[in-house]
Design a protein around this motif. Structure first.
Motif, PDB file in Angstrom:
ATOM      1  N   ALA A 183       0.718  -1.151  -0.053  1.00 39.16           N
ATOM      2  CA  ALA A 183       0.066   0.052  -0.243  1.00 39.16           C
ATOM      3  C   ALA A 183       0.856   1.389   0.126  1.00 39.16           C
ATOM      4  CB  ALA A 183      -1.008   0.103   1.142  1.00 39.16           C
ATOM      5  N   ILE A 184       1.990   1.258   0.807  1.00 38.18           N
ATOM      6  CA  ILE A 184       2.770   2.523   0.681  1.00 38.18           C
ATOM      7  C   ILE A 184       3.453   2.661  -0.820  1.00 38.18           C
ATOM      8  CG2 ILE A 184       5.229   3.164   1.608  1.00 38.18           C
ATOM      9  CD1 ILE A 184       4.334   1.630   4.427  1.00 38.18           C
ATOM     10  N   ARG A 194       2.189   1.747  -3.477  1.00 40.83           N
ATOM     11  CA  ARG A 194       1.211   2.581  -4.288  1.00 40.83           C
ATOM     12  C   ARG A 194       0.912   3.803  -3.971  1.00 40.83           C
ATOM     13  NH1 ARG A 194      -1.431  -2.353  -3.093  1.00 40.83           N
ATOM     14  NH2 ARG A 194      -3.027  -1.112  -1.776  1.00 40.83           N
ATOM     15  N   LEU A 195       0.906   4.458  -2.833  1.00 41.44           N
ATOM     16  CA  LEU A 195       0.612   5.790  -2.315  1.00 41.44           C
ATOM     17  C   LEU A 195       1.897   6.660  -2.475  1.00 41.44           C
ATOM     18  CD1 LEU A 195      -1.472   4.887   0.925  1.00 41.44           C
ATOM     19  CD2 LEU A 195      -2.326   5.974  -0.967  1.00 41.44           C
ATOM     20  N   GLN A 236       2.507   0.617   9.761  1.00 42.64           N
ATOM     21  CA  GLN A 236       1.149   1.093   9.755  1.00 42.64           C
ATOM     22  C   GLN A 236       1.190   2.569   9.838  1.00 42.64           C
ATOM     23  OE1 GLN A 236      -1.446  -0.166  12.916  1.00 42.64           O
ATOM     24  NE2 GLN A 236      -3.218   0.342  11.887  1.00 42.64           N
ATOM     25  N   TYR A 242       2.053   4.141   6.699  1.00 42.25           N
ATOM     26  CA  TYR A 242       0.767   4.051   5.404  1.00 42.25           C
ATOM     27  C   TYR A 242      -0.031   5.028   5.824  1.00 42.25           C
ATOM     28  CZ  TYR A 242      -3.575   1.898   4.214  1.00 42.25           C
ATOM     29  OH  TYR A 242      -5.069   1.856   3.923  1.00 42.25           O
ATOM     30  N   MET A 243      -0.358   5.267   7.297  1.00 41.25           N
ATOM     31  CA  MET A 243      -1.250   6.378   7.702  1.00 41.25           C
ATOM     32  C   MET A 243      -1.182   7.853   7.317  1.00 41.25           C
ATOM     33  SD  MET A 243      -2.192   4.652  11.533  1.00 41.25           S
ATOM     34  CE  MET A 243      -3.236   5.928  11.985  1.00 41.25           C
ATOM     35  N   LEU A 269       0.905   8.396   4.583  1.00 39.31           N
ATOM     36  CA  LEU A 269       0.686   8.535   3.168  1.00 39.31           C
ATOM     37  C   LEU A 269      -0.637   8.700   2.419  1.00 39.31           C
ATOM     38  CD1 LEU A 269       3.722   7.947   3.368  1.00 39.31           C
ATOM     39  CD2 LEU A 269       3.463   6.556   1.301  1.00 39.31           C
ATOM     40  N   THR A 270      -1.486   8.031   3.297  1.00 44.48           N
ATOM     41  CA  THR A 270      -3.026   8.160   3.125  1.00 44.48           C
ATOM     42  C   THR A 270      -3.412   9.328   3.307  1.00 44.48           C
ATOM     43  OG1 THR A 270      -3.287   5.615   3.855  1.00 44.48           O
ATOM     44  CG2 THR A 270      -5.167   7.207   3.810  1.00 44.48           C
ATOM     45  N   GLN A 271      -3.103  10.124   4.317  1.00 46.32           N
ATOM     46  CA  GLN A 271      -3.445  11.463   4.461  1.00 46.32           C
ATOM     47  C   GLN A 271      -2.886  12.314   3.320  1.00 46.32           C
ATOM     48  OE1 GLN A 271      -3.186  13.406   8.538  1.00 46.32           O
ATOM     49  NE2 GLN A 271      -2.903  11.602   9.512  1.00 46.32           N
ATOM     50  N   ALA A 281      -1.950  11.281   0.390  1.00 45.15           N
ATOM     51  CA  ALA A 281      -2.696  11.353  -0.867  1.00 45.15           C
ATOM     52  C   ALA A 281      -3.876  11.920  -1.035  1.00 45.15           C
ATOM     53  CB  ALA A 281      -2.613   9.816  -1.175  1.00 45.15           C
ATOM     54  N   ALA A 282      -4.738  11.879   0.206  1.00 43.46           N
ATOM     55  CA  ALA A 282      -6.025  12.496   0.058  1.00 43.46           C
ATOM     56  C   ALA A 282      -5.921  13.978   0.368  1.00 43.46           C
ATOM     57  CB  ALA A 282      -6.826  11.980   1.284  1.00 43.46           C
TER      58      ALA A 282
END
Length: 365
Positions: free
Chosen positions: A18-19, A21-22, A226, A229-230, A232-234, A236-237
């Motif tokens: 996931a990392i 991809r982000l 994790q 990942y959290m 990078l999720t922020q 990306a959004a």
């Protein structure tokens, strides 16, 4: 609930993919805590990340950020025949301007290693003719224990117990980093143990004022993956929030009992950090009602002459400006056996971790 080895491997694989991809653009993430730095190396986390994600160490090693002036003052106290110094072991080899506590100990200074500041009270009771000075170095995690020790000394009527305080608060240093125009940080892995004491509130400004994502992070490999990942999720959004990965330990209000003891004994004060200079309200000074335990006030010394080691770039490492291997001393004139700067001494020091676990020619694992 602990995961099985198979479940841990699957989770790590999920976060790693996931990392990848982000991470669509170069990102610079700072792991603030030295314990995170060591865990990242020990578990090979850098090797699991795509080249677009750079991890840089921050100012979360208390021994490392303690300036030479403090070491030189402690060494000066150790030269008094009527004084016992009580210290955690990781302070012994930190270089001062001219010497170390270890060198002074081998020359006969009464310097004793403790595992808790409470042991200093026993020394004070058993040596009433001597001043016992505890070297209080640390962040929010250890300051409550030092505060509780001072309260016990007051209850026991000990008038020969003192503290040489270098306790510091992490959030003001992060603000200094965020204000620096030459330091880029796209997200923070925040130290879980300090947040376990202080709670969320002191860290809200990172996302709220500076729009930089931050995640309170645990110390196991899966925690760190994790948390990345959290972050990078922020990113990306297009969000910037304070998140809590370490929910099994860190609560929003922190440890209110420990925080209240800390605030009862200490108050914020300006403090000097290695690599940063003076940062407003980043230190902890004894409140006036507990000044009887302040070594600097009760046991004044002549002015201490202090200097930093020539060419040492430990301060720049702590700010995130450079990596340890960018220092010309690193791995040559500066090693754990013969350290030039504090970052090579402490087990939480970035230079020590890079030397022991580092990549390329510095892979001594």
């Amino acid at each position: 609930m602990r995961l099985t080895a198979e479940e841990t491997a699957r989770a790590a694989d999920f976060f790693t993919q996931a990392i990848a991809r982000l991470a669509r653009r170069p990102l610079r993430l700072m792991e603030v805590c030295g314990t995170h730095t060591v865990s990242i190396f020990r578990n090979g986390i850098r090797q699991l990340l795509p080249p677009t994600v750079e991890l840089v160490s921050g100012p979360g090693c208390p021994v490392c950020v303690t300036p030479n002036e403090y070491l030189d003052t402690a060494i000066a106290y150790s030269g008094r025949e009527d004084t016992i110094l009580a210290t955690f072991g990781d302070m012994l080899k930190v270089p001062g301007s001219q010497s170390t506590l270890m060198a002074e100990k081998t020359q006969g200074a009464d310097i004793r290693i403790v595992y808790s500041p409470l042991e200093s009270l026993t020394m004070a009771r058993e040596n009433p003719e001597k001043a016992v000075i505890f070297l209080a170095v640390g962040f929010e995690t250890t300051a409550p224990t030092a505060a509780a020790t001072i309260l016990q000394a007051e209850q026991q009527g000990l008038d020969n117990f003192f503290v040489l305080s270098a306790h510091k608060l992490v959030p003001p240093a992060l603000r200094t980093i965020l204000d620096a125009p030459d330091i880029r940080v796209d997200g923070f892995l925040l130290p879980g143990h300090t947040a376990a004491i202080s709670g969320f509130a002191p860290y809200q400004f990172v996302a709220g004022e500076y729009q930089v994502p931050a995640v309170i992070t645990g110390f196991e490999a899966l925690d760190i993956l994790q948390a990345i990942y959290m972050l990078l999720t922020q990113i990306a959004a297009g969000k910037a929030e304070l998140a809590n990965q370490y929910r099994r330990v860190v609560k929003p209000a922190g440890n209110e009992a420990a925080w209240n003891i800390l605030r009862q004994v200490y108050q914020p004060a300006n403090a000097i950090w290695r690599g940063f200079g003076e940062i407003a309200d980043s230190g902890l000074a004894l409140r006036p009602e507990y000044s009887a335990f302040d070594a600097r006030l009760r046991l004044p010394l002549a002015a201490v002459v202090t200097k930093e080691p020539a060419g040492c770039r430990c301060g720049e490492v702590l700010c995130g400006r450079i990596r340890p291997e960018d220092c010309s001393h690193f791995g040559c004139s500066c090693t754990p056996e013969h350290p030039v700067g504090a970052c090579m001494v402490s087990v939480e020091g970035a230079c020590a971790a890079w030397y022991k676990y580092g990549q390329g020619r510095w892979n001594y694992a």
